[in-house]
Design a protein around this motif. Structure first.
Motif, mmCIF file in Angstrom:
data_model
loop_
_atom_site.group_PDB
_atom_site.id
_atom_site.type_symbol
_atom_site.label_atom_id
_atom_site.label_comp_id
_atom_site.label_asym_id
_atom_site.label_seq_id
_atom_site.Cartn_x
_atom_site.Cartn_y
_atom_site.Cartn_z
ATOM 1 N N SER A 5 0.839 -1.198 0.000
ATOM 2 C CA SER A 5 0.000 0.000 0.000
ATOM 3 C C SER A 5 0.874 1.248 0.000
ATOM 4 N N GLN A 6 0.456 2.227 -0.784
ATOM 5 C CA GLN A 6 1.218 3.461 -0.856
ATOM 6 C C GLN A 6 0.272 4.653 -0.717
ATOM 7 N N THR A 7 0.782 5.686 -0.079
ATOM 8 C CA THR A 7 0.005 6.911 0.123
ATOM 9 C C THR A 7 0.905 8.119 -0.097
ATOM 10 N N PRO A 8 0.342 9.190 -0.661
ATOM 11 C CA PRO A 8 -1.032 9.277 -1.147
ATOM 12 C C PRO A 8 -1.186 8.676 -2.539
ATOM 13 N N LYS A 9 -2.391 8.499 -2.976
ATOM 14 C CA LYS A 9 -2.637 7.982 -4.312
ATOM 15 C C LYS A 9 -2.493 9.091 -5.356
ATOM 16 N N TYR A 10 -2.862 10.280 -4.976
ATOM 17 C CA TYR A 10 -2.719 11.428 -5.867
ATOM 18 C C TYR A 10 -2.029 12.554 -5.104
ATOM 19 N N LEU A 11 -1.181 13.272 -5.835
ATOM 20 C CA LEU A 11 -0.443 14.361 -5.224
ATOM 21 C C LEU A 11 -0.263 15.450 -6.267
ATOM 22 N N VAL A 12 -0.828 16.622 -6.002
ATOM 23 C CA VAL A 12 -0.672 17.758 -6.905
ATOM 24 C C VAL A 12 0.034 18.853 -6.123
ATOM 25 N N THR A 13 1.116 19.368 -6.694
ATOM 26 C CA THR A 13 1.914 20.334 -5.962
ATOM 27 C C THR A 13 2.598 21.302 -6.909
ATOM 28 N N GLN A 14 3.161 22.331 -6.356
ATOM 29 C CA GLN A 14 3.844 23.353 -7.152
ATOM 30 C C GLN A 14 5.325 23.026 -7.286
ATOM 31 N N MET A 15 5.893 23.517 -8.348
ATOM 32 C CA MET A 15 7.350 23.393 -8.538
ATOM 33 C C MET A 15 8.069 23.966 -7.334
ATOM 34 N N GLY A 16 9.142 23.317 -6.957
ATOM 35 C CA GLY A 16 9.965 23.797 -5.858
ATOM 36 C C GLY A 16 9.587 23.240 -4.499
ATOM 37 N N ASN A 17 8.395 22.651 -4.413
ATOM 38 C CA ASN A 17 7.976 22.080 -3.128
ATOM 39 C C ASN A 17 8.688 20.754 -2.855
ATOM 40 N N ASP A 18 8.593 20.327 -1.590
ATOM 41 C CA ASP A 18 9.113 19.017 -1.181
ATOM 42 C C ASP A 18 7.925 18.143 -0.809
ATOM 43 N N LYS A 19 7.970 16.885 -1.259
ATOM 44 C CA LYS A 19 6.863 15.969 -0.953
ATOM 45 C C LYS A 19 7.401 14.575 -0.661
ATOM 46 N N SER A 20 6.572 13.796 0.031
ATOM 47 C CA SER A 20 6.936 12.411 0.338
ATOM 48 C C SER A 20 5.817 11.462 -0.051
ATOM 49 N N ILE A 21 6.222 10.262 -0.451
ATOM 50 C CA ILE A 21 5.289 9.168 -0.718
ATOM 51 C C ILE A 21 5.699 8.021 0.191
ATOM 52 N N LYS A 22 4.707 7.412 0.820
ATOM 53 C CA LYS A 22 5.012 6.326 1.750
ATOM 54 C C LYS A 22 4.568 4.986 1.184
ATOM 55 N N CYS A 23 5.268 3.948 1.555
ATOM 56 C CA CYS A 23 4.939 2.602 1.104
ATOM 57 C C CYS A 23 5.131 1.610 2.234
ATOM 58 N N GLU A 24 4.180 0.687 2.304
ATOM 59 C CA GLU A 24 4.244 -0.362 3.324
ATOM 60 C C GLU A 24 3.835 -1.683 2.692
ATOM 61 N N GLN A 25 4.522 -2.766 3.051
ATOM 62 C CA GLN A 25 4.111 -4.090 2.580
ATOM 63 C C GLN A 25 3.942 -5.024 3.773
ATOM 64 N N ASN A 26 2.891 -5.847 3.692
ATOM 65 C CA ASN A 26 2.607 -6.780 4.790
ATOM 66 C C ASN A 26 2.808 -8.231 4.357
ATOM 67 N N LEU A 27 3.688 -8.418 3.369
ATOM 68 C CA LEU A 27 3.935 -9.754 2.823
ATOM 69 C C LEU A 27 5.121 -10.442 3.468
ATOM 70 N N GLY A 28 5.810 -9.734 4.340
ATOM 71 C CA GLY A 28 6.992 -10.319 4.964
ATOM 72 C C GLY A 28 8.195 -10.365 4.039
ATOM 73 N N HIS A 29 8.154 -9.617 2.962
ATOM 74 C CA HIS A 29 9.258 -9.612 2.001
ATOM 75 C C HIS A 29 10.458 -8.843 2.540
ATOM 76 N N ASP A 30 11.630 -9.226 1.996
ATOM 77 C CA ASP A 30 12.858 -8.540 2.394
ATOM 78 C C ASP A 30 13.190 -7.370 1.476
#
Lengths: 116, 113
Positions: A5-30
């Motif tokens: 799962s990743q958030t956010p699904k949509y991200l609209v922003t202006q040039m020069g800004n800083d943003k983050s996208i997060k990701c999590e997995q619950n499959l036990g993968h390495d």
């Protein structure tokens, strides 16, 4: 239960800004990955982490900085956003790229970033 | 690097069998062939993987000739919901190489009623 799962699904922003996208997995993968998909549908790998260690770091501007606090999470921070950063960013995971990857990557649903 | 080449697009009708071929002339001995399916606004999803000859699962079949320089994904009796982009990926199953994890542009399959 959403496997990757990743958030956010949509991200609209202006040039020069800083943003983050997060990701999590619950499959036990390495292993976890960040991919960028451009308008021509090419899926290009950006980074890969295996057990929190960076193992693939493609030719990506320094403005992109991944962080893996634990093997179930891989976040992507982007500084000083540019127009060309507009794309869909996909997170993925696999069992273990270095020892026993079955070849099957499990992808999240993507985060569409639009830089204005 | 085993670069892959696929048709950009294909059209088919409901109920037909669809075969999508991928060329990978420089495939290496340790490389496997994996196919993914991607619907709009979703991430790619694994369909099938093979090394040689034929592999079949509940969704598709994968045909790989002896020289392994190409592979064909076969979708039996497609329906409208099979409309998607199909990617062929060639690489070692154990890999630290980014090049083996980069997808091509895929084949847009459109199933018509």
């Amino acid at each position: 239960d959403t496997a990757v799962s990743q958030t956010p699904k949509y991200l609209v922003t202006q040039m020069g800004n800083d943003k983050s996208i997060k990701c999590e997995q619950n499959l036990g993968h390495d292993t976890m990955y960040w991919y960028k998909q451009d308008s021509k549908k090419f899926l290009k790998i950006m980074f890969s982490y295996n057990n929190k260690e960076l193992i693939i770091n493609e030719t990506v501007p320094n403005r992109f900085s991944p962080k893996s606090p634990d093997k179930a999470h891989l976040n992507l921070h982007i500084n000083s956003l540019e127009l060309g950063d507009s794309a869909v960013y996909f997170c993925a995971s696999s069992p273990n790229i270095l020892t026993g990857n079955t070849g099957e990557l499990f992808f999240g649903e993507g985060s569409r970033l639009t830089v204005l | 690097l085993a670069k892959t080449t696929q048709p950009i697009s294909m059209d088919s009708y409901e109920g037909q069998e669809v075969n999508i071929t991928c060329s990978h002339n420089n495939i290496a001995t340790n490389d496997y062939i994996t196919w993914y399916q991607q619907f709009p606004s979703q991430g790619p999803r694994f369909i099938i993987q093979g090394y040689k000859t034929k592999v079949t699962n509940e969704v598709a079949s994968l045909f790989i000739p002896a020289d392994r320089k190409s592979s064909t994904l076969s979708l039996p009796r497609v329906s409208l919901s099979d409309t998607a982009v199909y990617y062929c990926l060639v690489g070692d199953r154990v890999s630290g190489s980014a090049r083996q994890l980069t997808f091509g542009s895929g084949t847009q399959l459109t199933v018509l009623p």
